[in-house]
Design an enzyme around this catalytic site. Sequence first.
Site, PDB file in Angstrom:
ATOM      1  N   TYR A  94      24.092  25.403  18.223  1.00  0.00           N
ATOM      2  CA  TYR A  94      25.126  25.708  19.240  1.00  0.00           C
ATOM      3  C   TYR A  94      24.732  25.258  20.636  1.00  0.00           C
ATOM      4  O   TYR A  94      23.568  25.364  21.015  1.00  0.00           O
ATOM      5  CB  TYR A  94      25.358  27.227  19.313  1.00  0.00           C
ATOM      6  CG  TYR A  94      26.001  27.824  18.100  1.00  0.00           C
ATOM      7  CD1 TYR A  94      27.380  27.911  17.993  1.00  0.00           C
ATOM      8  CD2 TYR A  94      25.226  28.326  17.056  1.00  0.00           C
ATOM      9  CE1 TYR A  94      27.976  28.473  16.882  1.00  0.00           C
ATOM     10  CE2 TYR A  94      25.814  28.885  15.930  1.00  0.00           C
ATOM     11  CZ  TYR A  94      27.189  28.952  15.851  1.00  0.00           C
ATOM     12  OH  TYR A  94      27.766  29.504  14.757  1.00  0.00           O
ATOM     13  N   TRP A  95      25.711  24.806  21.402  1.00  0.00           N
ATOM     14  CA  TRP A  95      25.560  24.603  22.843  1.00  0.00           C
ATOM     15  C   TRP A  95      26.722  25.386  23.473  1.00  0.00           C
ATOM     16  O   TRP A  95      27.831  24.854  23.595  1.00  0.00           O
ATOM     17  CB  TRP A  95      25.697  23.129  23.217  1.00  0.00           C
ATOM     18  CG  TRP A  95      24.637  22.235  22.664  1.00  0.00           C
ATOM     19  CD1 TRP A  95      23.507  21.834  23.316  1.00  0.00           C
ATOM     20  CD2 TRP A  95      24.616  21.597  21.377  1.00  0.00           C
ATOM     21  NE1 TRP A  95      22.780  20.995  22.495  1.00  0.00           N
ATOM     22  CE2 TRP A  95      23.432  20.835  21.311  1.00  0.00           C
ATOM     23  CE3 TRP A  95      25.466  21.607  20.264  1.00  0.00           C
ATOM     24  CZ2 TRP A  95      23.084  20.087  20.185  1.00  0.00           C
ATOM     25  CZ3 TRP A  95      25.131  20.871  19.135  1.00  0.00           C
ATOM     26  CH2 TRP A  95      23.936  20.124  19.106  1.00  0.00           C
ATOM     27  N   ARG A  96      26.469  26.635  23.802  1.00  0.00           N
ATOM     28  CA  ARG A  96      27.585  27.461  24.294  1.00  0.00           C
ATOM     29  C   ARG A  96      27.150  28.398  25.426  1.00  0.00           C
ATOM     30  O   ARG A  96      27.962  29.197  25.900  1.00  0.00           O
ATOM     31  CB  ARG A  96      28.203  28.269  23.137  1.00  0.00           C
ATOM     32  CG  ARG A  96      27.308  29.369  22.621  1.00  0.00           C
ATOM     33  CD  ARG A  96      27.757  29.989  21.322  1.00  0.00           C
ATOM     34  NE  ARG A  96      29.107  30.495  21.302  1.00  0.00           N
ATOM     35  CZ  ARG A  96      29.624  31.162  20.272  1.00  0.00           C
ATOM     36  NH1 ARG A  96      28.887  31.392  19.198  1.00  0.00           N
ATOM     37  NH2 ARG A  96      30.865  31.593  20.301  1.00  0.00           N
ATOM     38  N   ASN A 146      31.772  41.450  14.045  1.00  0.00           N
ATOM     39  CA  ASN A 146      31.275  40.071  13.914  1.00  0.00           C
ATOM     40  C   ASN A 146      29.947  39.843  14.658  1.00  0.00           C
ATOM     41  O   ASN A 146      29.898  39.107  15.641  1.00  0.00           O
ATOM     42  CB  ASN A 146      32.351  39.119  14.481  1.00  0.00           C
ATOM     43  CG  ASN A 146      32.667  38.024  13.478  1.00  0.00           C
ATOM     44  OD1 ASN A 146      31.938  37.820  12.501  1.00  0.00           O
ATOM     45  ND2 ASN A 146      33.737  37.300  13.715  1.00  0.00           N
ATOM     46  N   TYR A 147      28.880  40.427  14.150  1.00  0.00           N
ATOM     47  CA  TYR A 147      27.592  40.438  14.861  1.00  0.00           C
ATOM     48  C   TYR A 147      26.844  39.114  14.716  1.00  0.00           C
ATOM     49  O   TYR A 147      26.638  38.637  13.598  1.00  0.00           O
ATOM     50  CB  TYR A 147      26.734  41.589  14.324  1.00  0.00           C
ATOM     51  CG  TYR A 147      25.356  41.660  14.932  1.00  0.00           C
ATOM     52  CD1 TYR A 147      25.194  41.782  16.307  1.00  0.00           C
ATOM     53  CD2 TYR A 147      24.219  41.612  14.132  1.00  0.00           C
ATOM     54  CE1 TYR A 147      23.929  41.850  16.868  1.00  0.00           C
ATOM     55  CE2 TYR A 147      22.948  41.681  14.688  1.00  0.00           C
ATOM     56  CZ  TYR A 147      22.816  41.796  16.058  1.00  0.00           C
ATOM     57  OH  TYR A 147      21.566  41.848  16.609  1.00  0.00           O
ATOM     58  N   LYS A 172      35.312  45.034   5.039  1.00  0.00           N
ATOM     59  CA  LYS A 172      35.217  43.856   4.161  1.00  0.00           C
ATOM     60  C   LYS A 172      33.820  43.790   3.566  1.00  0.00           C
ATOM     61  O   LYS A 172      32.847  44.110   4.226  1.00  0.00           O
ATOM     62  CB  LYS A 172      35.500  42.586   4.977  1.00  0.00           C
ATOM     63  CG  LYS A 172      36.889  42.527   5.587  1.00  0.00           C
ATOM     64  CD  LYS A 172      37.001  41.455   6.664  1.00  0.00           C
ATOM     65  CE  LYS A 172      36.344  41.896   7.946  1.00  0.00           C
ATOM     66  NZ  LYS A 172      36.493  40.940   9.055  1.00  0.00           N
ATOM     67  N   GLY A 183      36.272  35.812   6.901  1.00  0.00           N
ATOM     68  CA  GLY A 183      36.625  37.062   7.570  1.00  0.00           C
ATOM     69  C   GLY A 183      37.679  36.852   8.649  1.00  0.00           C
ATOM     70  O   GLY A 183      38.528  37.710   8.869  1.00  0.00           O
ATOM     71  N   ASP A 184      37.631  35.701   9.301  1.00  0.00           N
ATOM     72  CA  ASP A 184      38.610  35.408  10.370  1.00  0.00           C
ATOM     73  C   ASP A 184      40.015  35.250   9.776  1.00  0.00           C
ATOM     74  O   ASP A 184      40.990  35.760  10.329  1.00  0.00           O
ATOM     75  CB  ASP A 184      38.247  34.114  11.110  1.00  0.00           C
ATOM     76  CG  ASP A 184      36.816  34.121  11.614  1.00  0.00           C
ATOM     77  OD1 ASP A 184      36.267  35.216  11.820  1.00  0.00           O
ATOM     78  OD2 ASP A 184      36.251  33.019  11.788  1.00  0.00           O
TER      79      ASP A 184
HETATM   80  P1  AMP Z   1      33.254  38.661   4.209  1.00  0.00           P
HETATM   81  O1  AMP Z   1      33.379  38.386   5.670  1.00  0.00           O
HETATM   82  O2  AMP Z   1      32.177  37.880   3.527  1.00  0.00           O
HETATM   83  O3  AMP Z   1      33.178  40.128   3.903  1.00  0.00           O
HETATM   84  O4  AMP Z   1      34.602  38.117   3.569  1.00  0.00           O
HETATM   85  C1  AMP Z   1      35.852  38.374   4.142  1.00  0.00           C
HETATM   86  C2  AMP Z   1      36.894  38.367   3.055  1.00  0.00           C
HETATM   87  O5  AMP Z   1      36.888  37.092   2.410  1.00  0.00           O
HETATM   88  C3  AMP Z   1      36.631  39.374   1.954  1.00  0.00           C
HETATM   89  O6  AMP Z   1      37.156  40.631   2.274  1.00  0.00           O
HETATM   90  C4  AMP Z   1      37.356  38.730   0.773  1.00  0.00           C
HETATM   91  O7  AMP Z   1      38.728  39.012   0.854  1.00  0.00           O
HETATM   92  C5  AMP Z   1      37.159  37.235   1.032  1.00  0.00           C
HETATM   93  N1  AMP Z   1      36.009  36.710   0.278  1.00  0.00           N
HETATM   94  C6  AMP Z   1      34.749  36.487   0.733  1.00  0.00           C
HETATM   95  N2  AMP Z   1      33.961  35.972  -0.255  1.00  0.00           N
HETATM   96  C7  AMP Z   1      34.752  35.866  -1.350  1.00  0.00           C
HETATM   97  C8  AMP Z   1      34.562  35.378  -2.697  1.00  0.00           C
HETATM   98  N3  AMP Z   1      33.362  34.913  -3.117  1.00  0.00           N
HETATM   99  N4  AMP Z   1      35.604  35.421  -3.537  1.00  0.00           N
HETATM  100  C9  AMP Z   1      36.823  35.862  -3.133  1.00  0.00           C
HETATM  101  N5  AMP Z   1      37.069  36.327  -1.910  1.00  0.00           N
HETATM  102  C10 AMP Z   1      36.057  36.329  -1.013  1.00  0.00           C
END
Ligand code: AMP
Length: 308
Positions: A100-102, A165-166, A225, A257-258
């Site tokens: 990164y350059w931020r 989002n750490y 998540k 996640g986004d």
């Molecule tokens: P995460 O940030 O890794 O918790 O992922 C965010 C979201 O992406 C999760 O809540 C899932 O809905 C989806 N996700 C992440 N990895 C997978 C995977 N291997 N298979 C299916 N969905 C995934």
Amino acid sequence: MKKIFFLGECMLELRAIDGTTLNQAFAGDVYNSAVYLKRCFNSINSVIVTALGTDAISQKMRHCFVEEQLGTQLVFAHAEKVPGVYYIETDEHGERSFTYWRNDSAARKVIDFYNPTVIDELASGDMFFFSGISLAVIEPNARAAFWQSIDTLKAAGVKIVFDPNYRARLWQSIEETKQQYALAFQSADITLPGVEDLQVLYAVESVEDVLAHLSNYGINEIVIKNGPESVLTLADGQLDRHTITPVENVVDTTSAGDAFNGVYLGARLSALPVSEAVNKAAKAAAVVIQQPGAITAKTIFNRAMADT
Ligand code: AMP
């Protein structure tokens, strides 16, 4: 028309595609969420709040925001700064590394552009979203003004949404992060943490641990998540566990996640129930991780989402 503001940083993404060629794109956690929300819920006004420069890359980035149909009324132009950049390299084993350059990016100055007119505009929204990355990017001397603005927005009835989002390297210390995150959780109406993000900070191992940790803050809607495992929600006092269908062929988990956040919030702004919002969000995340890069090509994404 419902309106949501996403505060944060969008960067130039450079990806090595062979020994001598770089592919150029634009990405950043809150920007990614704003884009995926808009693609799935066209009738919602998805607005990006950030600072760019006046250089050619900033102009291209602004053009890209417009192409994605994001609101740009709060995209400011700093006279001296330019956008941040990150470079992704994938080694022969498929392992990705980021450089990164931020540290001196225009986005770090976004709060300097706040004034009563800007606050009035933010107060006209239904939701205001920021992440742990947004918080880390805001310069420490602008934090007081940021938290004051959050109080004003809350008082105006805007729902405050926070994804922790750490990213350790963006913070001076864990203590500093925890202090800022405590303020964020105290003001949040909705939070969307990932288990992995909070592990280092609070020694939590499971969705249940995260829920226990957050239970003291009085947050109305908690969406936890956990990759392909499950999603746990506690909304209006109702606890639900949602199963996720794991993707067999994961290409690139950047912005899973986004995408989840953007689509979940779009669904909730459209008055869909939590379970439907989670299903749609998980579908979007599953589509995105089967494509390279943070932002999946519009045609591929829209086609994959059309049957949901
Ligand atoms: P995460 O940030 O890794 O918790 O992922 C965010 C979201 O992406 C999760 O809540 C899932 O809905 C989806 N996700 C992440 N990895 C997978 C995977 N291997 N298979 C299916 N969905 C995934």
